[in-house]
Design an enzyme around this catalytic site. Structure first.
Site: not given
Length: 394
Positions: A236-237
């Protein structure tokens, strides 16, 4: 009308008549959702040819499994809208219809004489929903599009895959499917509005617009940092650790979405020191130092296979899973318990995805209804909607 495809289940859209002029995926997915919610869907198809999806594999002895997967519970009639008699009958259908859904290229339905202004004037309560590649406005409105085109143009492919890898299409047709979902949502909103106004609405959904709407976090990152997002694999960023991690055998997905879960994870994998490390004290710290944290987590996970880690982490209350293949998904106890893998009625075990919209007033299906044979309901529909003759004076 035959009983094998017409739903007898009450549902939120029971009593709603949808005329479906769509083909292949985005439009048929929309109308399948409406049918799943109880609407009656009459699929108008080209004579002898039908929906293009009927000719797209994989195939069974009973036809296209692809077509079967997105046209359950609908009725089929063959009409040629360039033929005067068929157009006259189509108008009879519109007299009774609540919704018309089409996914022609913009302008094509207009050229048949069914532009929005004409439809709205003659049938003011009718809802016309159009789903197309680029919508009915803008410089690209007449351009053709497919799922992969809008995934590429809409930026989704630019953030999918591994860093440095080739551009990667999402493995399911989200360009079509998301547009179909937005169209169904818009139709339901228009039906709700009509209950108070009595007036229909024009719905215009573009596949490209739907892809832009999915960019959520990517847009937020770009507009706050000025850095153009790229592919980062499974992670996930903005949340760490949140992704797929290698184990002794196979990969395990872990989503430790807050500081408490990270501390629980560190304890569960036998590395409590990670939670006390100042480099990983907060989520922002963990995101910044993800390249340092990942190998430390995977070093701990290397002591056991993924299946064992899922058991341990689940027992500790952590969100976790194996990376399931399609076969595993279809036979998973949770999938089965939620009726999300349905055998198609009358087939030898052929499966389709069930209806994820669980509503207390909507009966659960344990078997999926069949999709219609081309023109299967034509005779019954013609009899039902034929104009009644005025009685003659005696």
């Amino acid at each position: 009308m035959t009983a094998d495809t017409r739903s007898t289940d009450a549902g939120p859209l029971a009593g709603t008549l949808v005329i479906d002029l769509t083909r292949v995926l985005s439009g048929p997915y929309c109308t399948m959702m409406l049918a799943d919610l109880g609407a009656r869907v009459i699929k108008v198809e080209r004579p002898e040819v039908g929906d293009d999806a009927r000719h797209i594999g994989p195939f069974t002895d009973q036809g296209s499994a692809y077509f079967e997967s997105i046209n359950r519970g609908k009725e089929s009639i063959e009409l040629d809208l360039s033929d005067a008699d068929d157009r006259a009958f189509f108008d009879q259908l519109l007299d009774a219809a609540d919704v018309v859904v089409e996914n022609f290229r913009p302008g094509a339905f207009d050229r048949l004489g069914y532009d929005w202004e004409t439809l709205h004037r003659r049938w003011p309560s009718l809802i016309l929903a159009s789903v197309s590649g680029f919508g009915h406005s803008g410089p690209l409105k007449e351009q053709p599009a497919y799922d992969m085109i809008v995934q590429a143009m809409g930026g989704v492919m630019s953030i999918t895959g591994e860093p440095g890898g080739n551009p990667t299409r999402v493995g399911t047709s989200i360009g079509d499917i998301c547009a179909g979902m937005f169209t169904a949502t818009s139709i339901i909103a228009a039906l709700h509005q009509r209950t108070s106004t009595g007036i229909g609405a024009r719905v215009d959904v573009a596949m490209l617009d739907a892809q832009v709407a999915l960019l959520e976090n990517a847009i937020a990152r770009y507009t706050t940092s000025g850095v153009v997002p790229g592919p980062i694999g499974s992670r996930h960023p903005s949340i760490t650790p949140f992704g797929a991690f290698a184990t002794k055998e196979g990969s395990v997905v872990i989503a430790a979405g807050n500081d408490g879960l990270f501390a629980t994870l560190a304890e569960a994998i036998g590395a409590p020191e990670l939670a006390a490390d100042p480099r990983f004290a907060t989520n922002d710290d963990r995101c910044t130092n993800e390249p340092l944290l990942r190998p430390l987590i995977e070093q701990a996970l290397a002591s056991a296979p993924a299946t064992e880690w899922v058991e341990r982490l689940s027992a500790a209350g952590l969100p976790t899973s194996l990376v399931h293949n399609v076969e595993q998904v279809l036979h998973h106890p949770q999938t089965v318990a939620r009726n999300m893998a349905l055998v198609i009625d009358g087939t030898d075990g052929q499966l389709v995805a069930g209806n994820p919209m669980k509503i207390s007033t909507l009966a659960e299906r344990s078997v999926a209804p069949r999709s219609p044979v081309l023109g299967q309901h034509g005779e019954a529909i013609r009899a039902e909607f034929a104009p009644t003759e005025e009685p003659t004076a005696g």
